[in-house]
Design a protein around this motif. Structure first.
Motif, PDB file in Angstrom:
ATOM      1  N   SER A  38     115.784  50.937  23.093  1.00  0.00           N
ATOM      2  CA  SER A  38     114.389  50.731  22.707  1.00  0.00           C
ATOM      3  C   SER A  38     114.093  51.383  21.366  1.00  0.00           C
ATOM      4  CB  SER A  38     113.458  51.302  23.781  1.00  0.00           C
ATOM      5  OG  SER A  38     113.629  50.635  25.018  1.00  0.00           O
ATOM      6  N   GLY A  39     114.587  52.599  21.185  1.00  0.00           N
ATOM      7  CA  GLY A  39     114.400  53.263  19.895  1.00  0.00           C
ATOM      8  C   GLY A  39     115.077  52.520  18.761  1.00  0.00           C
ATOM      9  N   THR A  44     114.815  48.927  14.003  1.00  0.00           N
ATOM     10  CA  THR A  44     115.245  47.671  13.382  1.00  0.00           C
ATOM     11  C   THR A  44     114.061  46.751  13.112  1.00  0.00           C
ATOM     12  OG1 THR A  44     117.312  47.851  14.642  1.00  0.00           O
ATOM     13  CG2 THR A  44     116.865  45.762  13.583  1.00  0.00           C
ATOM     14  N   SER A  45     113.095  46.745  14.036  1.00  0.00           N
ATOM     15  CA  SER A  45     111.901  45.931  13.834  1.00  0.00           C
ATOM     16  C   SER A  45     111.113  46.415  12.617  1.00  0.00           C
ATOM     17  CB  SER A  45     111.023  45.981  15.084  1.00  0.00           C
ATOM     18  OG  SER A  45     109.846  45.232  14.906  1.00  0.00           O
ATOM     19  N   VAL A 133     104.353  47.176  21.057  1.00  0.00           N
ATOM     20  CA  VAL A 133     103.623  47.325  22.317  1.00  0.00           C
ATOM     21  C   VAL A 133     104.577  47.282  23.514  1.00  0.00           C
ATOM     22  CG1 VAL A 133     101.921  46.235  23.835  1.00  0.00           C
ATOM     23  CG2 VAL A 133     101.469  46.419  21.386  1.00  0.00           C
ATOM     24  N   VAL A 134     105.430  46.253  23.555  1.00  0.00           N
ATOM     25  CA  VAL A 134     106.342  46.098  24.698  1.00  0.00           C
ATOM     26  C   VAL A 134     107.295  47.278  24.810  1.00  0.00           C
ATOM     27  CG1 VAL A 134     108.214  44.694  25.639  1.00  0.00           C
ATOM     28  CG2 VAL A 134     106.173  43.589  24.720  1.00  0.00           C
ATOM     29  N   LEU A 135     107.871  47.708  23.701  1.00  0.00           N
ATOM     30  CA  LEU A 135     108.862  48.787  23.758  1.00  0.00           C
ATOM     31  C   LEU A 135     108.205  50.137  24.017  1.00  0.00           C
ATOM     32  CD1 LEU A 135     111.195  47.641  20.857  1.00  0.00           C
ATOM     33  CD2 LEU A 135     111.545  47.410  23.304  1.00  0.00           C
ATOM     34  N   THR A 136     106.986  50.334  23.545  1.00  0.00           N
ATOM     35  CA  THR A 136     106.284  51.582  23.850  1.00  0.00           C
ATOM     36  C   THR A 136     105.995  51.673  25.352  1.00  0.00           C
ATOM     37  OG1 THR A 136     105.270  51.627  21.655  1.00  0.00           O
ATOM     38  CG2 THR A 136     104.231  52.953  23.362  1.00  0.00           C
ATOM     39  N   ILE A 137     105.489  50.573  25.923  1.00  0.00           N
ATOM     40  CA  ILE A 137     105.248  50.542  27.374  1.00  0.00           C
ATOM     41  C   ILE A 137     106.557  50.713  28.135  1.00  0.00           C
ATOM     42  CG2 ILE A 137     104.436  49.111  29.278  1.00  0.00           C
ATOM     43  CD1 ILE A 137     102.458  47.828  27.346  1.00  0.00           C
ATOM     44  N   ASN A 138     107.611  50.126  27.613  1.00  0.00           N
ATOM     45  CA  ASN A 138     108.917  50.241  28.271  1.00  0.00           C
ATOM     46  C   ASN A 138     109.401  51.689  28.284  1.00  0.00           C
ATOM     47  OD1 ASN A 138     111.168  48.886  29.539  1.00  0.00           O
ATOM     48  ND2 ASN A 138     112.339  49.378  27.705  1.00  0.00           N
ATOM     49  N   LEU A 139     109.246  52.382  27.168  1.00  0.00           N
ATOM     50  CA  LEU A 139     109.654  53.792  27.113  1.00  0.00           C
ATOM     51  C   LEU A 139     108.828  54.643  28.070  1.00  0.00           C
ATOM     52  CD1 LEU A 139     110.153  54.249  23.260  1.00  0.00           C
ATOM     53  CD2 LEU A 139     111.926  54.405  25.018  1.00  0.00           C
ATOM     54  N   VAL A 140     107.521  54.403  28.125  1.00  0.00           N
ATOM     55  CA  VAL A 140     106.659  55.152  29.050  1.00  0.00           C
ATOM     56  C   VAL A 140     107.066  54.878  30.491  1.00  0.00           C
ATOM     57  CG1 VAL A 140     104.292  55.404  29.885  1.00  0.00           C
ATOM     58  CG2 VAL A 140     104.733  55.224  27.435  1.00  0.00           C
ATOM     59  N   THR A 141     107.369  53.616  30.803  1.00  0.00           N
ATOM     60  CA  THR A 141     107.766  53.252  32.169  1.00  0.00           C
ATOM     61  C   THR A 141     109.106  53.888  32.535  1.00  0.00           C
ATOM     62  OG1 THR A 141     106.614  51.152  31.865  1.00  0.00           O
ATOM     63  CG2 THR A 141     108.098  51.321  33.740  1.00  0.00           C
ATOM     64  N   TRP A 369     117.922  40.876  16.686  1.00  0.00           N
ATOM     65  CA  TRP A 369     118.196  39.984  17.816  1.00  0.00           C
ATOM     66  C   TRP A 369     119.257  40.580  18.738  1.00  0.00           C
ATOM     67  CZ3 TRP A 369     122.851  36.721  17.824  1.00  0.00           C
ATOM     68  CH2 TRP A 369     122.965  35.981  19.010  1.00  0.00           C
ATOM     69  N   ALA A 370     120.342  41.109  18.171  1.00  0.00           N
ATOM     70  CA  ALA A 370     121.423  41.664  18.985  1.00  0.00           C
ATOM     71  C   ALA A 370     120.952  42.888  19.771  1.00  0.00           C
ATOM     72  CB  ALA A 370     122.610  42.026  18.096  1.00  0.00           C
ATOM     73  N   SER A 371     120.193  43.769  19.133  1.00  0.00           N
ATOM     74  CA  SER A 371     119.714  44.968  19.829  1.00  0.00           C
ATOM     75  C   SER A 371     118.703  44.611  20.910  1.00  0.00           C
ATOM     76  CB  SER A 371     119.102  45.940  18.826  1.00  0.00           C
ATOM     77  OG  SER A 371     118.009  45.343  18.137  1.00  0.00           O
ATOM     78  N   MET A 372     117.861  43.619  20.658  1.00  0.00           N
ATOM     79  CA  MET A 372     116.890  43.199  21.667  1.00  0.00           C
ATOM     80  C   MET A 372     117.592  42.552  22.849  1.00  0.00           C
ATOM     81  SD  MET A 372     113.580  43.430  21.853  1.00  0.00           S
ATOM     82  CE  MET A 372     113.186  43.509  23.605  1.00  0.00           C
TER      83      MET A 372
END
Length: 405
Positions: A38-39, A44-45, A133-141, A369-372
């Protein structure tokens, strides 16, 4: 599965108890991998956004440069139109038509700039915000899941698994979008490369702000022919001007000064060669300065003009000034007209994109793309591991749920 088959038909709870350490380690490993991925995706984004912004500035800069050049040309043509209207309405009308053609091309380029800028901003910022947004929520989860596991709260497992499934679906959606972005960047760079090799047959030929070849070619040829013919006729009649000025042909020094510079070659090419004139030739724009010494102004009496050798009527001087100033204005904007005619403004910017920006953009979008995709795969295995842990824990008493049997 092989170990379970060898151990006989035991209950699922017993098997899960037997492999509690393995599941716990898998949870930790996949959680850490998901956090790291995620980081990496966030970094990369951010890098992709910066490179896309740079590409947008370059592409929009193509239109801005073209607009600036057309603006200078339109300003000059309007000035010429004003100067020549009293003496040659036909040329003034032609200049008015030329100005309208330039204004039409200017509107096309302005639409290109607005459309390109908005499209770039919408695509890049929407993508970056969605990833953030998605990755921040993912890290919190992910962090919340570890805490719930340590707190032994079994109902929280269902909530965590539900959130993970939703986040995993969103990750796969972003993976598809990133693949589209990578494909689009690769296709765009290929189109820029094709335009650099063959602008006429490129798919970008109708999108990038180049003036119509037919219009620009005719305009350049007409201007070159007009200026060349005017200067040739002026120089061929120079002996008559000398006689009017009362200067003998034996005065070689003055004759050299009065020679008007013709920066164009002969027909049919009319090539513009600004440094081909001799050092003693004068600019056509300086002709009124010489004629001013022999001009009889309206406020002067005829007797005073004859005594001072000023025999040229002011009306003739004004006409000569209007023509020479207009021709000089054309010469001043001729390099800009050539750049528009040959589309050099666009070609130089496209060359810069192909040389300095395409490769980093391709690498950046490919890594995104590869990291995602890696994060999405990790999230799938993490969810499955959490499901296995939830099943094992749900079938055991809560006091022994997180303890090795």
């Amino acid at each position: 599965m092989v170990k379970c088959q060898r151990g006989g038909f035991t209950s699922s709870a017993t098997r899960l108890d037997h492999y509690y350490i393995h599941i716990f380690l898998l949870l930790l490993i996949f959680t850490l991998l998901a956090i790291v991925a995620s980081g990496f995706v966030l970094a990369t984004s951010q890098r992709t956004l910066q490179r896309t912004e740079k590409l947008k500035e370059t592409v929009v800069g193509i239109g801005d440069d073209a607009l600036g050049t057309i603006g200078r040309i339109m300003k000059t043509t309007k000035q010429m139109q004003y100067l020549l209207l009293p003496y040659n309405p036909q040329i003034s009308a032609t200049l008015d038509s030329t100005t309208e053609d330039l204004r039409s091309n200017s509107r096309v380029i302005r639409r290109f700039i607005d459309r390109s800028g908005k499209s770039f901003d919408k695509a890049t910022h929407t993508s970056y915000v969605a990833h953030l947004v998605v990755l921040t929520i993912n890290l919190v989860t992910l962090i919340a899941a570890l805490i719930l596991m340590l707190l032994h709260w079994r109902p929280g497992f269902i909530i965590i698994i539900l959130f993970f499934w939703i986040l995993t679906s969103l990750c796969w959606f972003l993976t598809g979008f990133d693949f589209f972005l990578h494909t689009f960047a690769d296709d765009a760079c290929s189109a820029f490369e094709d335009f650099e090799k063959n602008p006429q047959n490129s798919s970008l030929g109708s999108m990038l702000p180049c003036i119509n070849d037919t219009f620009s070619g005719k305009l350049i040829a007409q201007i070159g022919n007009t200026i060349h013919s005017f200067i040739v006729e002026l120089n061929s009649n120079m002996s008559m001007i000398y006689r009017l000025l009362g200067v003998g042909e034996e005065n070689e020094e003055l004759m050299g000064i009065m020679k008007v510079c013709d920066p164009f070659s002969a027909a049919p090419n009319f090539s513009y060669i600004p440094h081909s004139c001799s050092q003693d030739a004068i600019r056509i724009g300086d002709v009124p300065k010489i004629l001013a010494r022999f001009t009889c102004h309206q406020e002067d009496t005829t007797k005073e003009c004859r005594r001072m050798g000023r025999f040229l009527p002011e009306s003739s001087y004004n006409m000569a000034h209007a023509y020479s100033r207009s021709i000089q204005d054309l010469l001043d904007i001729y390099p800009d007209l050539q750049r528009l005619s040959k589309c050099n403004i666009v070609k130089n910017k496209v060359h810069e994109i192909v040389l300095h920006q395409c490769r980093p953009m391709r690498i950046s979008t490919s890594m995104l793309w590869a990291s995602m995709m890696s994060l999405s795969i990790i999230m799938v295995f993490l969810v499955l591991t959490w499901v296995a842990e939830a099943i094992r824990c749900w079938e055991k008493p809560i006091s022994t749920c997180f303890h090795t049997p």
